[in-house]
Scaffold this motif. Structure first.
Motif, short mmCIF file in Angstrom:
data_model
loop_
_atom_site.label_atom_id
_atom_site.label_comp_id
_atom_site.label_asym_id
_atom_site.label_seq_id
_atom_site.Cartn_x
_atom_site.Cartn_y
_atom_site.Cartn_z
N VAL A 203 0.85 -1.19 0.00
CA VAL A 203 0.00 0.00 0.00
C VAL A 203 0.89 1.24 0.00
O VAL A 203 1.72 1.40 0.90
CB VAL A 203 -0.94 0.02 1.23
CG1 VAL A 203 -1.69 1.34 1.31
CG2 VAL A 203 -1.92 -1.13 1.15
N VAL A 205 1.04 5.06 0.50
CA VAL A 205 0.28 6.13 1.16
C VAL A 205 0.80 7.47 0.67
O VAL A 205 2.00 7.77 0.82
CB VAL A 205 0.41 6.03 2.69
CG1 VAL A 205 -0.44 7.10 3.37
CG2 VAL A 205 0.01 4.64 3.17
N ALA A 223 -2.89 3.46 7.55
CA ALA A 223 -1.71 2.68 7.20
C ALA A 223 -1.40 1.63 8.26
O ALA A 223 -1.03 0.49 7.94
CB ALA A 223 -0.51 3.61 7.02
N THR A 233 3.06 -1.27 4.04
CA THR A 233 2.78 0.09 3.57
C THR A 233 4.08 0.86 3.43
O THR A 233 5.05 0.61 4.14
CB THR A 233 1.85 0.84 4.53
OG1 THR A 233 2.51 0.99 5.79
CG2 THR A 233 0.54 0.11 4.74
N LEU A 249 -7.43 4.87 0.63
CA LEU A 249 -7.02 3.94 1.70
C LEU A 249 -8.24 3.30 2.35
O LEU A 249 -8.23 2.09 2.62
CB LEU A 249 -6.19 4.69 2.74
CG LEU A 249 -4.81 5.18 2.30
CD1 LEU A 249 -4.21 6.12 3.33
CD2 LEU A 249 -3.87 4.01 2.07
#
Length: 510
Positions: A203, A205, A223, A233, A249
């Motif tokens: 992920v 961010v 996160a 993340t 998110l």
């Protein structure tokens, strides 16, 4: 005459252009220059077509791309995993591997690439430092699963030398992080789940410099929730990247399952990576690690139930078997060389055990070695799968377990920051939060009051009105310290301040 000359010149230029286009001279020249500098750009043939000119294209990075893939010596083995899209399905594609090799003179070896246990490509190693690239077209069977596992094998022989103390590594190959899977999809790559998979089950961010403090806290909490669900993340500080915003998110979080129930006991059976037959000459070493800092109460192991099989030794020689726990001796035994099955219950003192523990097992024999050329007889030993930890009734207690126990009774847990955080600070704070917060706890941003406060050297002065904990990066990694009532919070570096109730958040500018 001038017009005739111009006409002849035009015909000549047209002929040259036709010749260049027909013989692909320009393309061949570019390829020659590229191969002269970087080596041949290999493409392995397959019936399946490669990526088409469709606009529905995607590039998949490998999972755990922050961990380098390095193969050194002969033989050497590594693997890479690429997570396939789920909502958009591949129709064609290829795997591109970029590798950098460092090879000694006189070495004969290959880098072998396999998919689904089938050999799909090989690179012949050249002496010196060389960058190479190859493409492997993928078949529909390669797309059938949810992930593509690529295996790397380094095979070969080093330069022939007389027996000496030269233990140099003949070849080192690094699989570069630019290696990726290029796909053509049946539809655009739009869903948040597919985006996360394309980034290597990661992920990203969005964390631009202009992000306000309250929005930073929201993304920090989201996160951390990804990390609690086993998804890595990273915080992207670029302002024009395709990383996920707060809404993205939240959308992506819904497609990943929540954390399971907290584990109440450590896994009793040890890592299966150490099972199986070991063949060696001088000694064999097994290493096992276990942690007592789980998300639930952890029982301290009292004994190790060890089960081994030793190969028989000739000439009246014997085995010496040693076990250490956290670099301290806990067991040693001399075993008759004619004995095969070996079982023993080894006591593990509580005082020797910590939050993270490492056990080392070393097997050697009394067979003599005369000079460097004498490696001695080939020996065989095996650690059986029945080897396991025997748990006691004593529950491990430490600062981190006490902190988790306190937070487990708090719902929701509110998080706040006192100043704006950089992307690096946010990444470190998120790692700590995922480590200390129980997976079943609810994390929420705190506006005026919070249980957990991220403090930096620029944060305002804070004084505790009740007892709390401070989490920071010490010499041995994550460090948890209990603070007394009325003590001031040190602000020499990034830290987390945790209190049982809540602490007022000063209203400072973002």
């Amino acid at each position: 005459m001038r017009m005739i000359g111009i006409g002849l010149m035009g015909f000549l230029l047209a002929g040259i252009a036709l010749l260049l286009s027909t013989m692909n001279i320009l393309e061949k020249g570019q390829r020659y220059i590229l191969e002269a500098t970087s080596g041949p750009q290999l493409v392995f043939e397959h019936r399946t077509a490669s990526v088409s000119d469709s606009t529905n294209q995607a590039v998949l990075a490998r999972a755990n791309s922050d961990q380098p893939i390095i193969l050194s010596g002969f033989p050497a083995y590594q693997s890479a995993v690429f997570i396939m899209p789920v909502d958009a399905r591949p129709t064609s594609g290829y795997l591109q591997i970029n590798a950098t090799s460092q090879v000694l003179d006189g070495v004969e070896g290959v880098l072998r690439i396999s998919i689904r246990n089938a050999r799909r490509g090989e690179l012949l190693l050249r002496s010196g430092e060389v960058g190479r690239s190859l493409q492997i077209p993928l078949s529909p069977m390669d797309f059938a699963g949810n992930q593509l596992v690529v295996s790397f094998s380094l095979q070969g022989t080093g330069p022939q030398k007389q027996c000496s103390q030269d233990n140099s590594t003949p070849a080192v190959v690094e699989i570069e992080t630019t290696s990726a899977v290029f796909l053509t999809l049946d539809r655009p790559l739009e869903s948040a789940r597919d985006q996360v998979h394309a980034w290597g089950n990661l992920v990203r961010v969005a964390w631009p410099a202009w992000l306000k403090r309250d929005e930073q806290v929201r993304r920090l909490v989201l996160a951390t929730q990804f990390k609690q669900r086993g998804v890595k993340t990273v915080f992207d500080g670029a302002s024009n990247s395709d990383a996920l915003t707060t809404d993205g998110l939240r959308s992506a979080l819904t497609v990943f399952p929540s954390a399971s129930e907290p584990q109440t006991t450590p896994v009793q059976t040890l890592a299966r990576a150490n099972t199986g037959v070991r063949q060696f000459y001088r000694k064999a070493v097994w290493r096992e690690r276990y942690s007592l800092d789980g998300n639930g109460p952890q029982k301290i192991p009292s004994h190790l139930d060890l089960n081994m099989v030793f190969g028989r030794l000739i000439g009246g020689h014997s085995w010496t078997f040693t076990i250490t726990l956290n670099n301290r001796l806990v067991f040693q035994d001399h075993i008759d060389g004619t004995q095969s099955d070996y079982s023993v219950l080894v006591e593990l003192p509580d005082a020797m055990q910590m939050s993270h523990n490492e056990m080392e097992f070393v097997a050697t024999s009394s067979a003599p070695h005369t000079g460097f050329c004498d490696r001695g007889p080939e020996m065989v030993a095996e650690m059986l799968p029945e080897t396991q930890l025997v748990l006691s009734d004593v529950t491990y207690s430490g600062p981190l377990t006490e902190l988790r126990a306190m937070l487990s009774g708090t719902d929701p847990i509110k998080v706040a920051t006192l100043t704006s955080l950089t992307a690096l600070d946010a990444a470190l704070a998120s790692d700590w939060l995922s480590e200390i917060v129980p997976p079943q706890a609810t994390l929420k941003p705190g506006d005026t009051k919070a249980h957990i406060v991220v403090v930096t050297p620029d944060s305002p002065e804070l004084q505790l009105l009740n007892t709390g904990w401070l989490v920071f990066h010490g010499t041995d990694g994550l460090t948890v310290t209990r603070l007394d009532a009325g003590s001031e919070v040190p602000r020499s570096a990034l830290a987390l301040l945790i209190v049982p109730t809540t602490i007022d958040i000063p209203q400072v500018s973002s």
